[in-house]
Design a protein around this motif. Sequence first.
Motif, mmCIF file in Angstrom:
data_model
loop_
_atom_site.group_PDB
_atom_site.id
_atom_site.type_symbol
_atom_site.label_atom_id
_atom_site.label_comp_id
_atom_site.label_asym_id
_atom_site.label_seq_id
_atom_site.Cartn_x
_atom_site.Cartn_y
_atom_site.Cartn_z
ATOM 1 N N ARG A 198 -12.549 1.500 -2.817
ATOM 2 C CA ARG A 198 -12.216 0.101 -2.563
ATOM 3 C C ARG A 198 -10.718 -0.194 -2.663
ATOM 4 N NH1 ARG A 198 -15.047 -3.792 -6.381
ATOM 5 N NH2 ARG A 198 -16.820 -2.441 -5.951
ATOM 6 N N TYR A 233 -8.405 6.196 -8.708
ATOM 7 C CA TYR A 233 -7.177 6.380 -9.491
ATOM 8 C C TYR A 233 -7.328 5.897 -10.931
ATOM 9 C CZ TYR A 233 -4.374 7.761 -5.410
ATOM 10 O OH TYR A 233 -3.856 8.419 -4.319
ATOM 11 N N LEU A 274 -13.191 5.940 2.197
ATOM 12 C CA LEU A 274 -12.242 5.425 1.205
ATOM 13 C C LEU A 274 -12.943 4.687 0.072
ATOM 14 C CD1 LEU A 274 -9.758 3.711 3.690
ATOM 15 C CD2 LEU A 274 -9.720 6.099 2.924
ATOM 16 N N MET A 316 0.814 -1.222 0.000
ATOM 17 C CA MET A 316 0.000 0.000 0.000
ATOM 18 C C MET A 316 0.847 1.270 0.000
ATOM 19 S SD MET A 316 -3.155 -0.759 -0.403
ATOM 20 C CE MET A 316 -4.312 0.439 0.235
ATOM 21 N N TRP A 351 -4.896 13.739 -4.923
ATOM 22 C CA TRP A 351 -3.857 12.897 -5.530
ATOM 23 C C TRP A 351 -2.525 13.661 -5.593
ATOM 24 C CZ3 TRP A 351 -4.941 10.172 -10.928
ATOM 25 C CH2 TRP A 351 -3.944 9.221 -11.172
ATOM 26 N N LEU A 382 -19.177 2.034 5.307
ATOM 27 C CA LEU A 382 -18.119 2.076 4.294
ATOM 28 C C LEU A 382 -16.743 2.015 4.949
ATOM 29 C CD1 LEU A 382 -19.660 5.005 2.206
ATOM 30 C CD2 LEU A 382 -19.580 2.605 1.517
ATOM 31 N N PRO A 383 -15.718 1.627 4.184
ATOM 32 C CA PRO A 383 -14.354 1.646 4.730
ATOM 33 C C PRO A 383 -13.901 3.065 5.029
ATOM 34 C CG PRO A 383 -14.341 0.888 2.434
ATOM 35 C CD PRO A 383 -15.779 1.081 2.822
ATOM 36 N N SER A 384 -13.051 3.208 6.039
ATOM 37 C CA SER A 384 -12.648 4.547 6.476
ATOM 38 C C SER A 384 -11.224 4.516 7.035
ATOM 39 C CB SER A 384 -13.594 5.044 7.569
ATOM 40 O OG SER A 384 -13.494 4.238 8.734
ATOM 41 N N ARG A 385 -10.569 5.661 7.038
ATOM 42 C CA ARG A 385 -9.232 5.775 7.637
ATOM 43 C C ARG A 385 -9.266 6.831 8.729
ATOM 44 N NH1 ARG A 385 -6.148 6.825 3.292
ATOM 45 N NH2 ARG A 385 -5.868 4.606 2.984
ATOM 46 N N GLN A 429 -1.178 -3.771 -3.806
ATOM 47 C CA GLN A 429 -2.513 -3.247 -3.496
ATOM 48 C C GLN A 429 -3.262 -4.251 -2.625
ATOM 49 O OE1 GLN A 429 -4.264 -0.228 -4.612
ATOM 50 N NE2 GLN A 429 -5.557 -1.016 -2.960
ATOM 51 N N ARG A 477 -0.488 10.351 2.990
ATOM 52 C CA ARG A 477 -1.930 10.310 2.776
ATOM 53 C C ARG A 477 -2.543 11.610 3.287
ATOM 54 N NH1 ARG A 477 -2.630 4.968 1.433
ATOM 55 N NH2 ARG A 477 -0.923 3.718 2.257
ATOM 56 N N THR A 528 -6.777 -5.185 -0.746
ATOM 57 C CA THR A 528 -8.206 -4.855 -0.824
ATOM 58 C C THR A 528 -9.011 -5.823 0.048
ATOM 59 O OG1 THR A 528 -8.726 -6.371 -2.636
ATOM 60 C CG2 THR A 528 -7.888 -4.194 -3.258
ATOM 61 N N ARG A 557 -10.160 -1.489 9.214
ATOM 62 C CA ARG A 557 -11.262 -0.540 8.999
ATOM 63 C C ARG A 557 -11.137 0.157 7.649
ATOM 64 N NH1 ARG A 557 -10.980 4.891 12.635
ATOM 65 N NH2 ARG A 557 -12.447 5.573 11.039
ATOM 66 N N GLU A 558 -9.931 0.081 7.049
ATOM 67 C CA GLU A 558 -9.757 0.685 5.730
ATOM 68 C C GLU A 558 -10.259 -0.248 4.628
ATOM 69 O OE1 GLU A 558 -5.799 2.404 5.380
ATOM 70 O OE2 GLU A 558 -5.735 2.676 7.552
ATOM 71 N N LEU A 559 -10.583 -1.472 5.022
ATOM 72 C CA LEU A 559 -11.090 -2.460 4.065
ATOM 73 C C LEU A 559 -12.572 -2.733 4.246
ATOM 74 C CD1 LEU A 559 -8.142 -5.023 4.480
ATOM 75 C CD2 LEU A 559 -8.410 -3.317 2.654
ATOM 76 N N LEU A 560 -13.063 -2.600 5.470
ATOM 77 C CA LEU A 560 -14.416 -3.061 5.812
ATOM 78 C C LEU A 560 -15.118 -2.052 6.718
ATOM 79 C CD1 LEU A 560 -13.428 -6.755 6.643
ATOM 80 C CD2 LEU A 560 -14.687 -6.001 4.627
ATOM 81 N N PRO A 617 -1.154 5.701 -6.986
ATOM 82 C CA PRO A 617 -1.591 4.473 -6.292
ATOM 83 C C PRO A 617 -0.428 3.527 -6.058
ATOM 84 C CG PRO A 617 -2.062 4.283 -8.631
ATOM 85 C CD PRO A 617 -1.490 5.658 -8.428
ATOM 86 N N TRP A 629 -0.011 -6.192 6.359
ATOM 87 C CA TRP A 629 -0.495 -4.805 6.378
ATOM 88 C C TRP A 629 -1.958 -4.762 6.862
ATOM 89 C CZ3 TRP A 629 -4.513 -2.151 3.996
ATOM 90 C CH2 TRP A 629 -4.441 -0.752 4.033
#
Lengths: 433, 433
Positions: B303, B241, B301, A40, B269, B74-77, A50, B278, A52, A71-74, A44, A65
């Motif tokens: 996917r 992207y 985020l 990651m 970006w 949804l996914p989040s950071r 990558q 990020r 996911t 939480r960045e995936l789900l 990109p 990773w």
Amino acid sequence: MRLRPLALCVLLSSFSTPLLAQSPALPSPDRVRLDRLQLMQGFPPPAERQVTAANFLSQYPNVRWAFHHMRELLPSRNIARGAGPVSELPVGEDWRERIEALRFTGPDGNELSFIEYLTDSYADSTLVMKDGKVIYETYHQGQTAHLPHQLWSVTKSFTGLIASMLIEEGLIKADAQVTDYLPELEGSGWQGATVQQVLNMTADIDYSEIYGDERSDVLQYAVAAGMVPAPADYQGARELYSYLPTIGAAGEHGQGFIYRTVHTEVLGWLVRRASGQRLSDLISERIWQPLGAEQDAYMLLDRHGTGWAGAGMNATLRDLARFGEMMRNEGRFNGRQIVSSSVVRSILEGADREAFKASGRDFQPGYSYRNQWWISHNADGGYEALGVHGQMIHVNPTVGLVVVRLSSHPIASSGYTFPTTRPAMMALADLLR
Amino acid sequence: MRLRPLALCVLLSSFSTPLLAQSPALPSPDRVRLDRLQLMQGFPPPAERQVTAANFLSQYPNVRWAFHHMRELLPSRNIARGAGPVSELPVGEDWRERIEALRFTGPDGNELSFIEYLTDSYADSTLVMKDGKVIYETYHQGQTAHLPHQLWSVTKSFTGLIASMLIEEGLIKADAQVTDYLPELEGSGWQGATVQQVLNMTADIDYSEIYGDERSDVLQYAVAAGMVPAPADYQGARELYSYLPTIGAAGEHGQGFIYRTVHTEVLGWLVRRASGQRLSDLISERIWQPLGAEQDAYMLLDRHGTGWAGAGMNATLRDLARFGEMMRNEGRFNGRQIVSSSVVRSILEGADREAFKASGRDFQPGYSYRNQWWISHNADGGYEALGVHGQMIHVNPTVGLVVVRLSSHPIASSGYTFPTTRPAMMALADLLR
């Protein structure tokens, strides 16, 4: 289902001994150091780096990773630490050199050092407390301190603890039938099972965890939870509340212990129904806030917002150390009684060790499983919360020892790591005794 | 695409005046009070109260719950607040009664009170600061204080501020071409556009935001971001992207202002590429931690883990008040200079007001748009960060006024709320002047 074997492993915490013999070729831990993988990285990232929701479990080493970035995936729900001060986690003497150099005999008779054990089991981070003080805290190979880590089945021990608290308060009766609280499960495999049988996983249900079987229930569980994407031809339930009632009956309840994650999902449902609260809020209010946790934790959710009561909690190493220390002190931490000592003591009594033998978990000799905790019944009174891919909270009350290890082992099942973990914990106890 | 009109509205911040005439029948605010709706209550909630990633935008009033729970869908950071102390948000005189009773004339010539304005615009929460002190703070109709709220395009003002800071530091050159940093956009609509033109949204691209057009680019944006599910027959890009370079060229750059969210995605970006960080980390390190925010914020985020630089930030009302107060004080808050005053002053200079007229946003007369902020050029030097469905940070430097309003209006476009918001803010300024 197009899941690769490693992806399936994650779901398999019970297994038969023959499976252990099929030891797959594992990547050298040095080759999958997070600080070399560059997963990651870039905007990109290149396609091969990558990660996911669709590939994190199926393509090792993506979990190295992903387990810090779930939480960045789900979708996820916060487990708030609240606005109170962070509790102290006192630092003691530095035992790093002595702990890492500690030598012990592994299950195959070979001697290895403690740091070799950690490295070879793909540990992400490790913390050791002795008598309430941190004597070892390491983030291995570029791993992260401040991001919550996926706990897998360590989550079960939180769910079990909350259920135990509600039982003591009289909100749930341990000897009541599960269907008294959840009429939705009438006619399902849980018909006739008591709450205590679900807590101890001696309720019997028609639920299989078999590698490579395209119709295996464990794959349906993973799809229903939103853990893995549904294959194109998938016809089953796509969220937990509609999935659980489809699981049918098997043998007699209350006989052998068989480890099945869906029992904990039922337990989570029961706790929510009985308390009127989400599990994440219960953990926040009753554990995380009183602990004085450093960071918010979180719970992963299915597509209808239901937390994975059996597998979805994420928390940091240091906050799990606070939790382990609270358990070691029979519910007391941060200057207050967070869980009543009678609840902790009741869990530590354990359950039927004969029933446990039915599980085939020979790497946990003498153990029992009570209220979602692994009780060793050894001379030190040791016990654990365990999660696949090497997650562990180990408590040794006699020695005053709490060990938290977070990991991203390529193989999910504790059967690949625990045979070494057990003598490692014993050697550590002897060093610090 | 099977999206309903209200779902599409969310994506539409620019619009033509005729659209305003098609005022849809809106539910009475009292009928969609969150404390009556019981959305997501029950285990499981009844089907009609189930909010999901697939229905939160298409089925009003689901956003009344969803806008406080986006990470559960949804996914989040995380945008970490760090380990520092929470900064003080001083409380001043209580102006509640006077503010709520304040009467002013709306755009249709009718008189209404400030509380009627808030209620009729489906406000979730409102905070007013005067000279650095909170004089009004309300969570309306069962809405939530401690959960971050979806900010939609208020996010753009954070992205624009970060970009402005990097420009001042020399990491990005405002007059350089976007493709100097992002060669991936060579041959796309951004070919030949400068960074400043993207910041001010005067770069021209072949990107339409048209209701009901199944091939509208705005729907592709929403699908690429993961904001709405991809329809079964969808063939386009599924993450940002790969989507952005597919947007083609249109007219000459640097002419009229046209509000397009994808410009901010390009800006995000560019900021990542130039800084190597990020956006969520930049906001955390440079704004959220120095502010002494009460809560972590977060970014939604796509996917592939890319934050929605134009629409994905979530934060609490009180933390946005800190941010607004920092802007009002030309970058100073919590005892330190967080953003240099020259960066803030440069933004407040605004841009070409003639170019702004091309947008058809008659409800913002005299405005310009600079570095992702709405600059009023009025006598008080007022300016805003605005997001669809009624999100707003309003600053009036002359009066010492900061207003934050979070909302879940059924109609996305600011065109439905801002014609009343503008005189409401003027009346409030006069009350407190």
